[in-house]
Design an enzyme around this catalytic site. Structure first.
Site, PDB file in Angstrom:
ATOM      1  N   LYS A  69       0.826  -1.212   0.000  1.00  0.00           N
ATOM      2  CA  LYS A  69       0.000   0.000   0.000  1.00  0.00           C
ATOM      3  C   LYS A  69       0.857   1.258   0.000  1.00  0.00           C
ATOM      4  O   LYS A  69       0.466   2.285  -0.559  1.00  0.00           O
ATOM      5  CB  LYS A  69      -0.949  -0.005   1.200  1.00  0.00           C
ATOM      6  N   LYS A  80     -12.038  -7.805 -11.733  1.00  0.00           N
ATOM      7  CA  LYS A  80     -12.350  -7.956 -10.314  1.00  0.00           C
ATOM      8  C   LYS A  80     -13.490  -7.007  -9.951  1.00  0.00           C
ATOM      9  O   LYS A  80     -13.512  -5.848 -10.366  1.00  0.00           O
ATOM     10  CB  LYS A  80     -11.112  -7.627  -9.478  1.00  0.00           C
ATOM     11  N   LYS A 131     -15.912  -1.234  -6.536  1.00  0.00           N
ATOM     12  CA  LYS A 131     -16.639   0.032  -6.686  1.00  0.00           C
ATOM     13  C   LYS A 131     -15.849   1.014  -7.543  1.00  0.00           C
ATOM     14  O   LYS A 131     -16.425   1.819  -8.272  1.00  0.00           O
ATOM     15  CB  LYS A 131     -16.913   0.635  -5.310  1.00  0.00           C
TER      16      LYS A 131
END
Length: 324
Positions: free
Chosen positions: A114, A193, A196
């Site tokens: 990340k 995948k 949103k």
């Protein structure tokens, strides 16, 4: 025989979709019959990466509670609560952070990943979220944590922290064990995948008509232009959904697609009706809860009261062990 105890949580980061349901919630609904379960909407965790704009947090929390309850979590069988409503999570996080070596946190695989993706996240909270995650588990002395294989490094770090605390002070916490779950993977309606951010999701709260509309938009075999063309179900998004929602007819549908005995429009219609039927109970529970919004708040208040009773007892032991 005494039941084991589970803790698990989800961040309230937006609208729940079918990928989230089959990735975790469906498994939780099964586990609630086997374990004593603590399920938390972990809003403090949401702040580790989304701390700048928190205006939608109350709405996201309410929607997530609706999703969980409509998905089949029983508030009498489980302790369902919001993480920040139990202040002991923050207290134990602080105390555990005092004894956690910096190197342990820097080697967490997801932290490194990340950090590369979102380089601006250089806050203490982002680095220390595994300590908060460990606190969530230990506060309820959970002996079992449902995880996928990609989350095993997080759980091993929690186990290391347990061993360090128990050896340094007093043996209070059990070492949590993994309950590996095989999540059902659903693609988005475009074959990627489900996410949103891609706009390819099917909302878990979708009405029957909304479900049918999303199914109509699903991509199929790009090489199959006409109904008479032979299809390849292995590259078809609709067929991937049939495997989940219509397993009894998968072989038949696959054969019909390959022989052009069924067209994509009819195949989608058949899938949509199976999805509507499979999700009917969830939809009915949601409609009932939406007509009584105060009920969701009552459930979260009740859950927080039950959680605080256990958390307070654990923190009393921790403070005594640390001579505080």
């Amino acid at each position: 025989m005494t039941k084991g105890r589970i803790f698990s949580g989800m961040q309230p980061s937006g609208k729940f979709h079918l990928g989230n349901y089959f990735g975790a919630l469906e498994n939780w609904v099964r586990l609630q019959h086997e374990y004593e379960c603590y399920f938390s909407i972990v809003d403090l965790h949401a702040l580790t990466s989304s701390y700048e704009d928190t205006k939608k947090l109350p709405e996201n929390i309410q929607n997530m509670a609706l999703d969980w309850l409509s998905g089949g979590l029983d508030p009498e069988k489980n302790v369902i609560f919001v993480q920040s409503h139990v202040k002991e999570h923050a207290e134990l996080h602080l105390l555990l952070s005092m004894i956690t070596p910096l190197g342990w946190l820097e080697r967490v695989p997801t932290y490194k990943d990340k950090l590369q993706q979102l380089g601006q996240l250089n806050t203490y909270g982002f680095l220390g979220y595994p300590v908060l995650m460990t606190s969530d588990i230990l506060l309820y002395k959970a002996d079992t944590v449902p995880v996928g294989e990609d989350q095993l490094p997080h759980l091993e770090l929690a186990r290391e922290m347990v061993r360090r605390f128990n050896n340094m002070y007093t043996e209070i916490f059990p070492e949590p064990q993994a309950r590996l779950s095989q999540a059902k993977l659903l693609p988005g309606i475009d074959g990627r995948k489900m996410s949103k951010s891609y706009g390819n999701e099917i909302p878990f709260a979708a009405s029957p008509d909304e479900l049918r509309a999303r199914v109509r938009l699903m991509v199929t075999d790009p090489q199959r232009v006409k109904k008479t063309d032979l299809g390849n179900p292995d590259v078809c998004t609709v067929f991937a959904f049939h495997k989940i929602f219509n397993p009894g007819e998968v072989e038949e549908i696959g054969a019909q697609c390959r022989s052009a005995a069924i067209g994509c429009v009819d195949c989608k219609k058949r899938l949509a009706e199976h999805m509507v039927t499979a999700l009917a109970d969830n939809h009915a529970r949601r409609q009932t809860l939406e007509t009584n919004p105060g009920r969701v708040k009552e459930i979260l208040v009740y859950g927080a009261e039950r959680a605080r009773a256990v958390a307070a007892a654990t923190m009393a032991e921790v403070r005594e062990a640390m001579h505080l």
